[in-house]
Motif scaffolding. Structure first.
Motif, PDB file in Angstrom:
ATOM      1  N   GLN A  45       0.780  -1.060   0.128  1.00 22.28           N
ATOM      2  CA  GLN A  45       0.074   0.080  -0.063  1.00 22.28           C
ATOM      3  C   GLN A  45       0.783   1.439  -0.038  1.00 22.28           C
ATOM      4  OE1 GLN A  45      -3.207   0.214  -0.510  1.00 22.28           O
ATOM      5  NE2 GLN A  45      -3.406  -1.910  -0.780  1.00 22.28           N
ATOM      6  N   ILE A  46       1.962   1.089   0.684  1.00 19.74           N
ATOM      7  CA  ILE A  46       2.795   2.475   0.652  1.00 19.74           C
ATOM      8  C   ILE A  46       3.371   2.610  -0.609  1.00 19.74           C
ATOM      9  CG2 ILE A  46       5.099   3.116   1.707  1.00 19.74           C
ATOM     10  CD1 ILE A  46       4.317   1.963   4.529  1.00 19.74           C
ATOM     11  N   GLU A  47       3.993   1.316  -1.157  1.00 18.99           N
ATOM     12  CA  GLU A  47       4.426   1.563  -2.529  1.00 18.99           C
ATOM     13  C   GLU A  47       3.454   2.142  -3.429  1.00 18.99           C
ATOM     14  OE1 GLU A  47       6.266  -2.265  -3.992  1.00 18.99           O
ATOM     15  OE2 GLU A  47       7.354  -2.329  -2.149  1.00 18.99           O
ATOM     16  N   LYS A  48       2.194   1.567  -3.419  1.00 20.71           N
ATOM     17  CA  LYS A  48       1.180   2.064  -4.466  1.00 20.71           C
ATOM     18  C   LYS A  48       0.946   3.668  -4.139  1.00 20.71           C
ATOM     19  CE  LYS A  48      -1.501  -2.030  -5.250  1.00 20.71           C
ATOM     20  NZ  LYS A  48      -2.792  -2.729  -4.970  1.00 20.71           N
ATOM     21  N   SER A  49       0.970   3.786  -2.912  1.00 24.98           N
ATOM     22  CA  SER A  49       0.548   5.409  -2.578  1.00 24.98           C
ATOM     23  C   SER A  49       1.866   6.235  -2.888  1.00 24.98           C
ATOM     24  CB  SER A  49       0.535   5.537  -1.006  1.00 24.98           C
ATOM     25  OG  SER A  49      -0.619   4.740  -0.602  1.00 24.98           O
ATOM     26  N   GLU A  50       2.954   5.769  -2.993  1.00 24.11           N
ATOM     27  CA  GLU A  50       4.193   6.453  -3.470  1.00 24.11           C
ATOM     28  C   GLU A  50       4.219   6.551  -4.872  1.00 24.11           C
ATOM     29  OE1 GLU A  50       7.415   8.826  -2.624  1.00 24.11           O
ATOM     30  OE2 GLU A  50       6.022   8.059  -1.114  1.00 24.11           O
ATOM     31  N   SER A  51       3.787   5.448  -5.718  1.00 24.86           N
ATOM     32  CA  SER A  51       3.569   5.764  -7.284  1.00 24.86           C
ATOM     33  C   SER A  51       2.589   6.518  -7.502  1.00 24.86           C
ATOM     34  CB  SER A  51       3.671   4.198  -7.674  1.00 24.86           C
ATOM     35  OG  SER A  51       2.434   3.619  -7.388  1.00 24.86           O
ATOM     36  N   SER A  52       1.308   6.390  -6.820  1.00 24.55           N
ATOM     37  CA  SER A  52       0.319   7.402  -7.190  1.00 24.55           C
ATOM     38  C   SER A  52       0.653   8.635  -7.092  1.00 24.55           C
ATOM     39  CB  SER A  52      -0.855   6.895  -6.276  1.00 24.55           C
ATOM     40  OG  SER A  52      -1.421   5.742  -6.661  1.00 24.55           O
ATOM     41  N   ARG A  53       1.353   9.029  -5.817  1.00 25.59           N
ATOM     42  CA  ARG A  53       1.830  10.580  -5.729  1.00 25.59           C
ATOM     43  C   ARG A  53       2.885  10.979  -6.844  1.00 25.59           C
ATOM     44  NH1 ARG A  53       5.846  13.042  -3.966  1.00 25.59           N
ATOM     45  NH2 ARG A  53       7.007  11.057  -3.220  1.00 25.59           N
ATOM     46  N   LYS A  54       3.868  10.203  -7.062  1.00 24.36           N
ATOM     47  CA  LYS A  54       4.660  10.420  -8.204  1.00 24.36           C
ATOM     48  C   LYS A  54       3.754  10.653  -9.496  1.00 24.36           C
ATOM     49  CE  LYS A  54       8.657   8.391  -6.315  1.00 24.36           C
ATOM     50  NZ  LYS A  54       9.735   7.183  -6.381  1.00 24.36           N
TER      51      LYS A  54
END
Length: 162
Positions: A45-54
């Motif tokens: 979830q953290i990786e998805k959030s980070e990629s979504s933010r980027k």
């Protein structure tokens, strides 16, 4: 008081170790596995959030650049329209000035032609009247009084015709 019996303590220690082995084998593994899955889910979830933010930042930057391009194009179109309007206004003014100049030249030419016609007409009439006067004078031999009288009459006729 308190008495310690070695047999009871050993028995309790063996039971505790067996219980720990059973709990470790059957109870701890599922809990550890559940904790690993939870940790994996949270990391995912953290990786998805980070990629979504980027991705959102990249889209925002792209939209900002597109907006700037559109603003520049709009400014270019506005400037082009202003220049075209000014150019058309200048050409309209130039055409109007040319037309006015042509009309003035034509009017002056017309005035000159009319003036020349009037002068020619006056010359013809003066010549005609001179011939008429000479004819009348030659037809009659008259004295000076009658000559003045005839001359005044001819001048009166010339004045009426003009």
């Amino acid at each position: 008081m308190l008495e310690f019996h070695l047999g009871t303590i050993l028995f309790q220690l063996i039971v505790f170790v067996i219980l720990m082995i059973i709990v470790g084998k059957f109870g701890a593994k599922p809990v550890v596995e559940m904790m690993r899955k939870r940790q994996s889910y949270i990391d995912n979830q953290i990786e998805k959030s980070e990629s979504s933010r980027k991705e959102a930042e990249s889209l925002l930057a792209e939209q900002k650049s597109e907006l700037e391009k559109v603003r520049q194009e709009a400014q270019t179109i506005i400037e082009r329209a202003k220049k075209q309007g000014e150019s058309e206004a200048d050409s309209i003014i130039s055409a109007a000035k040319d037309r006015a100049d042509r009309l003035v030249v034509e009017a002056r030419a017309e005035i000159t032609r009319e003036k020349d016609k009037a002068i020619a007409s006056l010359r013809d009439e003066v010549a005609e009247l001179s011939v008429l006067l000479a004819t009348k004078i030659l037809e009659k031999e008259i004295d000076e009084k009658q000559y003045d009288k005839e001359m005044n009459q001819v001048l009166k006729e010339v004045g009426e015709r003009l």
